[in-house]
Design a protein around this motif. Structure first.
Motif, PDB file in Angstrom:
ATOM      1  N   ARG A 217      -2.104   4.514 -11.505  1.00  6.03           N
ATOM      2  CA  ARG A 217      -1.483   5.541 -10.656  1.00  6.03           C
ATOM      3  C   ARG A 217      -1.185   6.773 -11.482  1.00  6.03           C
ATOM      4  N   PRO A 218      -1.141   7.969 -10.835  1.00  2.00           N
ATOM      5  CA  PRO A 218      -0.914   9.198 -11.605  1.00  2.00           C
ATOM      6  C   PRO A 218       0.560   9.406 -11.958  1.00  2.00           C
ATOM      7  N   VAL A 219       1.143   8.394 -12.623  1.00  3.47           N
ATOM      8  CA  VAL A 219       2.536   8.514 -13.067  1.00  3.47           C
ATOM      9  C   VAL A 219       2.522   8.547 -14.590  1.00  3.47           C
ATOM     10  N   PRO A 220       3.131   9.543 -15.196  1.00  3.79           N
ATOM     11  CA  PRO A 220       3.201   9.541 -16.671  1.00  3.79           C
ATOM     12  C   PRO A 220       3.807   8.226 -17.141  1.00  3.79           C
ATOM     13  N   ARG A 221       3.223   7.671 -18.183  1.00  2.50           N
ATOM     14  CA  ARG A 221       3.649   6.330 -18.625  1.00  2.50           C
ATOM     15  C   ARG A 221       5.088   6.328 -19.101  1.00  2.50           C
ATOM     16  N   ALA A 222       5.516   7.434 -19.698  1.00  2.00           N
ATOM     17  CA  ALA A 222       6.910   7.524 -20.135  1.00  2.00           C
ATOM     18  C   ALA A 222       7.839   7.381 -18.941  1.00  2.00           C
ATOM     19  N   LYS A 223       7.495   8.043 -17.838  1.00  2.00           N
ATOM     20  CA  LYS A 223       8.311   7.960 -16.632  1.00  2.00           C
ATOM     21  C   LYS A 223       8.308   6.530 -16.099  1.00  2.00           C
ATOM     22  N   LEU A 224       7.132   5.923 -16.111  1.00  2.00           N
ATOM     23  CA  LEU A 224       6.977   4.555 -15.602  1.00  2.00           C
ATOM     24  C   LEU A 224       7.957   3.608 -16.296  1.00  2.00           C
ATOM     25  N   VAL A 225       8.048   3.708 -17.601  1.00  2.00           N
ATOM     26  CA  VAL A 225       8.895   2.774 -18.338  1.00  2.00           C
ATOM     27  C   VAL A 225      10.365   3.193 -18.303  1.00  2.00           C
ATOM     28  N   LEU A 226      10.634   4.488 -18.395  1.00  2.00           N
ATOM     29  CA  LEU A 226      12.033   4.928 -18.482  1.00  2.00           C
ATOM     30  C   LEU A 226      12.772   4.792 -17.152  1.00  2.00           C
ATOM     31  N   VAL A 227      12.115   5.123 -16.047  1.00  2.00           N
ATOM     32  CA  VAL A 227      12.777   4.997 -14.743  1.00  2.00           C
ATOM     33  C   VAL A 227      13.132   3.530 -14.490  1.00  2.00           C
TER      34      VAL A 227
ATOM     35  N   VAL B  74       0.838  -1.200   0.000  1.00  2.00           N
ATOM     36  CA  VAL B  74       0.000   0.000   0.000  1.00  2.00           C
ATOM     37  C   VAL B  74       0.878   1.258   0.000  1.00  2.00           C
ATOM     38  N   ALA B  75       1.957   1.228   0.771  1.00  2.00           N
ATOM     39  CA  ALA B  75       2.857   2.395   0.845  1.00  2.00           C
ATOM     40  C   ALA B  75       3.556   2.645  -0.499  1.00  2.00           C
ATOM     41  N   PHE B  76       3.922   1.556  -1.183  1.00  2.00           N
ATOM     42  CA  PHE B  76       4.559   1.703  -2.498  1.00  2.00           C
ATOM     43  C   PHE B  76       3.621   2.422  -3.464  1.00  2.00           C
ATOM     44  N   LEU B  77       2.352   1.991  -3.477  1.00  2.00           N
ATOM     45  CA  LEU B  77       1.401   2.608  -4.401  1.00  2.00           C
ATOM     46  C   LEU B  77       1.053   4.030  -3.969  1.00  2.00           C
TER      47      LEU B  77
ATOM     48  N   GLY C 264      -0.438  -9.807 -13.709  1.00  2.00           N
ATOM     49  CA  GLY C 264      -1.693  -9.158 -13.335  1.00  2.00           C
ATOM     50  C   GLY C 264      -1.535  -7.944 -12.451  1.00  2.00           C
ATOM     51  N   THR C 265      -0.326  -7.421 -12.319  1.00  2.00           N
ATOM     52  CA  THR C 265      -0.114  -6.247 -11.460  1.00  2.00           C
ATOM     53  C   THR C 265      -0.078  -4.947 -12.262  1.00  2.00           C
ATOM     54  N   LEU C 266      -0.253  -5.046 -13.560  1.00  2.00           N
ATOM     55  CA  LEU C 266      -0.224  -3.832 -14.387  1.00  2.00           C
ATOM     56  C   LEU C 266      -1.310  -2.815 -14.014  1.00  2.00           C
ATOM     57  N   PRO C 267      -2.537  -3.249 -13.640  1.00  2.00           N
ATOM     58  CA  PRO C 267      -3.547  -2.254 -13.257  1.00  2.00           C
ATOM     59  C   PRO C 267      -3.080  -1.339 -12.125  1.00  2.00           C
ATOM     60  N   TYR C 268      -2.306  -1.885 -11.183  1.00  2.00           N
ATOM     61  CA  TYR C 268      -1.849  -1.034 -10.084  1.00  2.00           C
ATOM     62  C   TYR C 268      -0.929   0.066 -10.583  1.00  2.00           C
ATOM     63  N   LEU C 269      -0.079  -0.257 -11.563  1.00  2.00           N
ATOM     64  CA  LEU C 269       0.871   0.735 -12.081  1.00  2.00           C
ATOM     65  C   LEU C 269       0.180   1.744 -12.999  1.00  2.00           C
ATOM     66  N   LEU C 270      -0.663   1.226 -13.903  1.00  2.00           N
ATOM     67  CA  LEU C 270      -1.295   2.110 -14.883  1.00  2.00           C
ATOM     68  C   LEU C 270      -2.387   2.966 -14.260  1.00  2.00           C
TER      69      LEU C 270
END
Lengths: 304, 265
Positions: free
Chosen positions: B97-107, A93-96, B89-95
Motif C-alpha cells: 500500500r502507498p503508506v510510508p513505512r515509517a508511518k506504518l510502524v509508528l502509527v 477491502v475497505a480497510f486496504l 502472511g498479511t504483510l504483503p497487503y500492508l507493504l
C-alpha cells in the motif's frame, strides 16, 4: 509503465529471478512457468514487495520498493491465502482502500464496487474465515483493484475457483486489459491464459525463455517445425506438391487418406506457396489447421 | 487526520482490543483489583494483613505492574506489531500500500502504546482507589500525586519497553524467546547488580523515577539503591526509547513481504 532491467533476485545461493528485462505494456500478459520458475518472485519484485539483488525495476523511471507514489499505481493480488480472518470481506477491502488514502465513506463505496467487479455477491458481508477458497480469491482481487491502479499483478488468481467463477474472472481480467491497465497474470492453467490473452512471458529457472504473442513465439522455435493439418479431396496431388517445397520438412498421411500432417519449417513461405497453389488448381481443401500454434505446444516445446 | 492514518489506527485498536490476547491482558490488569478487594474484606473482618493502604498499592505497582505486567504486555504486543503480520502472511497487503513505512510502524506503535498505558493505568488506578480509600478521602487526596507520578512512569515504561520489543520483532524471526530472556532475565537480574551494568536495563531507570520504595519495608529500596538522579534516569529512558524507535523505523524500511517468493525459490 513498469520496466525491469537485468532484474535479479537471489535467496542465498538459490536464484529466484535471473537477469530479467521486460517492459509491461497496457493489456493483459500471461506469466507462465513451472513451479519454481520464479513467477511469484518476479511479481513480488514488480509489486515492490521485495528488493532486487541486482538490476532495477521502475515505474515511469521511479524505483518501486518502499516508494508510496509508485505503490499507489500498482495493485497486487498475492498467491498466498492469508487474511485477517476475523474481518468481513468488504471490510477487508475497505480497510486496504483506506490505506491507499481513500477517505472512509468513499473507501466503503469503492470496496462495494470492487466486490461487484469481481462478482463477489452477498458473501462479501461474511467473515473471511467462513468463506470458500473461491470467495477468498475474489476478496484478494477486489483489494488489488479497489484503489483503481494502472498496473495489476495477479498471482494465480484463478486458484480454487469453480468453473463459473473462473469464467467471470477471466472476463473481468480481459475487461481490465481492454480498459488500458497493464495486467500481468500468472497461472499454470494454459487454456485459461489463452482465453485471457495471446501475449505471454515464459519464465524458466528464473530466466525469460520467451516473450511476445504466442504465434510469434511459436514461429521463433526454429528447432520444432510447425505442424499443420490439412484435409482435402485430392490429398495425393497436394502432398506431391508440398513435398517439393523447401519450407516443408515432412508430409504424412492419416485417417482415410484425405488427411495430411505437414511439418513446416517456414510458416510464411508455406502460406504464400499454398495460397498460390490453391489459386492455380482445385484440390478440394476442406480443413487447414495449425496443430501446435498454441500456448500448450509452445510451453511443451520450450519447457518440457 | 489523513485516511491512511485513521484506517491504521482503527485496525490496530480493533485487533488489540477484540482479541483473545486483549481479553487475557485485561484479566491480568484486573487481577490486582481482586487481590486488593480481598485484602480489604479480610481487614474488615478483623484478619491481620501484612500490607495495606499505600504500601499495598506501591507493592502492586512495583512488583506486579513493573515486574510482570509491563514487560509481558509490551513484549507480546510490541513483538506482535509486525511479527504477527509477517507470520500470518498479511504483510504483503500492508507493504504493497502507498503508506510510508515509517508511518506504518509508528502509527501502530503509538496506538498500541496508548492502549497498553490505558490498561496499566486502569490497573494502578483501581488498586489505588480500592487500597488507599481505606484511609478515607483525605488519604486519597494526599497520595494522589503518587498515583499520577506512577502513571507517568508507566507511560515511559510502555514506550521504552514497547520500542525495544518492537525492534526485536522486526529484527528476529522468533523474537518472543529472546524477548522473554531480555524482559525477565536480563532486566530483572542485571538491574540489581551493583555497578554501571544496571544502566543498560530499562527497569533500573524506571525504578529510579518511581516516587516510592515498596515491599517489605526498605528491602526493595536497599536492592534498588543507586546514586542516579531522576533527571539522569529520564534522559537514559528517552535515549533508549528514541534509539529503539529510530532503529525500528530503519528496520521497517528494509523489511520484505515473505513466504510466497521464498517458498517458490
Amino acid at each position: 509503465m513498469i520496466r525491469a532491467e537485468n532484474l535479479s533476485r537471489w535467496y542465498g545461493l538459490v536464484v529466484g529471478v535471473n537477469r530479467v528485462s521486460l517492459v509491461l505494456e497496457p493489456g493483459v500478459t500471461g506469466l507462465l512457468g513451472i513451479n519454481g520458475a520464479g513467477k511469484s518472485t518476479l511479481l513480488s519484485l514488480l509489486g515492490g514487495l521485495i528488493r532486487p539483488t541486482a538490476g532495477s525495476v521502475t515505474l515511469d523511471g521511479q524505483p518501486i520498493f518502499g516508494n508510496p507514489k509508485a505503490l499507489a499505481r500498482i495493485g497486487t493480488c498475492p498467491a498466498s491465502d492469508r487474511f485477517w480472518e476475523e474481518m468481513r470481506g468488504v471490510e477487508f477491502v475497505a480497510f486496504l482502500a483506506g490505506l491507499s488514502g481513500i477517505p472512509r465513506p468513499e473507501a466503503l463505496r469503492r470496496a462495494e464496487r470492487a466486490c461487484d467487479e469481481v462478482a463477489l455477491g452477498e458473501e462479501r458481508g461474511k467473515k473471511i474465515s467462513a468463506m470458500s477458497k473461491g470467495m477468498r480469491q475474489k476478496v484478494k482481487m477486489a483489494q488489488a483493484l479497489v484503489h483503481d491502479p494502472e498496473v495489476l499483478l495477479l498471482d494465480e488468481p484463478l486458484n480454487g475457483m469453480d468453473p463459473a467463477s473462473r469464467a467471470q474472472t477471466v472476463a473481468a481480467i480481459r475487461r481490465w486489459g481492454e480498459a488500458g491497465r497493464c495486467v500481468l497474470v500468472s497461472s499454470h492453467l494454459l487454456h485459461e491464459v489463452e482465453a485471457m490473452t495471446s501475449r505471454i512471458l515464459l519464465l524458466h529457472y528464473g530466466r525469460v525463455l520467451a516473450s511476445g504473442e504466442v504465434p510469434q513465439v511459436r514461429q521463433a522455435i526454429a528447432s520444432r517445425p510447425l505442424k499443420v493439418f490439412l484435409r482435402c479431396a485430392d490429398a495425393r496431388t497436394l502432398a506431391s506438391a508440398l513435398i517439393s517445397w523447401p519450407s516443408v520438412a515432412s508430409v504424412s498421411f492419416g485417417g482415410d487418406g484425405r488427411n495430411l500432417t505437414v511439418e513446416v519449417a517456414d510458416a510464411q513461405d508455406f502460406r504464400e506457396r499454398l495460397m498460390a497453389l490453391l489459386s492455380e488448381r482445385e484440390v478440394g481443401l476442406e480443413i487447414l489447421n495449425p496443430l501446435d500454434d498454441n500456448l500448450a505446444a509452445v510451453f511443451a516445446y520450450l519447457v518440457a | 487526520m489523513d485516511p491512511a492514518t485513521a484506517a491504521l489506527l482503527r485496525h490496530t485498536i480493533r485487533r488489540a482490543v477484540f482479541s483473545v490476547r486483549g481479553l487475557v491482558f485485561a484479566a491480568f490488569a484486573a487481577f490486582p483489583w481482586a487481590v486488593t478487594l480481598l485484602l480489604r474484606i479480610l481487614v474488615a473482618r478483623g484478619v491481620p494483613v501484612p500490607l495495606g493502604g499505600v504500601s499495598l498499592y506501591a507493592s502492586v505497582v512495583l512488583l506486579y505492574l513493573f515486574g510482570f505486567l509491563l514487560p509481558l504486555s509490551t513484549l507480546v504486543f510490541g513483538v506482535g506489531l509486525v511479527a504477527d503480520d509477517r507470520e500470518g502472511g498479511t504483510l504483503p497487503y500492508l507493504l504493497g500500500r502507498p503508506v510510508p513505512r515509517a508511518k506504518l510502524v509508528l502509527v501502530r506503535f503509538f496506538a498500541t502504546a496508548l492502549l497498553l498505558w490505558g490498561l496499566h493505568a486502569a490497573s494502578a488506578a483501581g488498586v489505588f482507589l480500592l487500597g488507599v480509600s481505606e484511609g478515607g478521602a483525605g488519604a486519597l487526596l494526599r497520595e494522589a500525586p503518587v498515583l499520577l507520578a506512577d502513571l507517568a512512569v508507566l507511560a515511559l515504561g510502555v514506550l521504552t519497553y514497547g520500542a525495544l520489543f518492537l525492534l526485536l520483532g522486526l529484527l528476529l524471526r522468533k523474537p518472543l524467546f529472546v524477548g522473554l530472556l531480555l524482559g525477565f532475565g536480563w532486566e530483572n537480574l542485571v538491574g540489581y547488580i551493583p555497578g554501571f551494568l544496571k544502566r543498560l536495563t530499562l527497569l533500573f531507570h524506571l525504578h529510579t523515577l518511581l516516587p516510592h520504595g515498596a515491599g517489605p519495608q526498605g528491602l526493595v529500596e536497599q536492592m534498588l539503591a543507586s546514586t542516579e538522579s531522576r533527571a539522569a534516569a529520564f534522559v537514559f529512558l528517552v535515549f533508549y526509547g528514541v534509539l529503539f524507535l529510530v532503529l525500528s523505523v530503519l528496520a521497517m524500511g528494509r523489511i520484505e513481504a515473505p513466504a510466497a517468493a521464498e517458498a517458490e525459490a
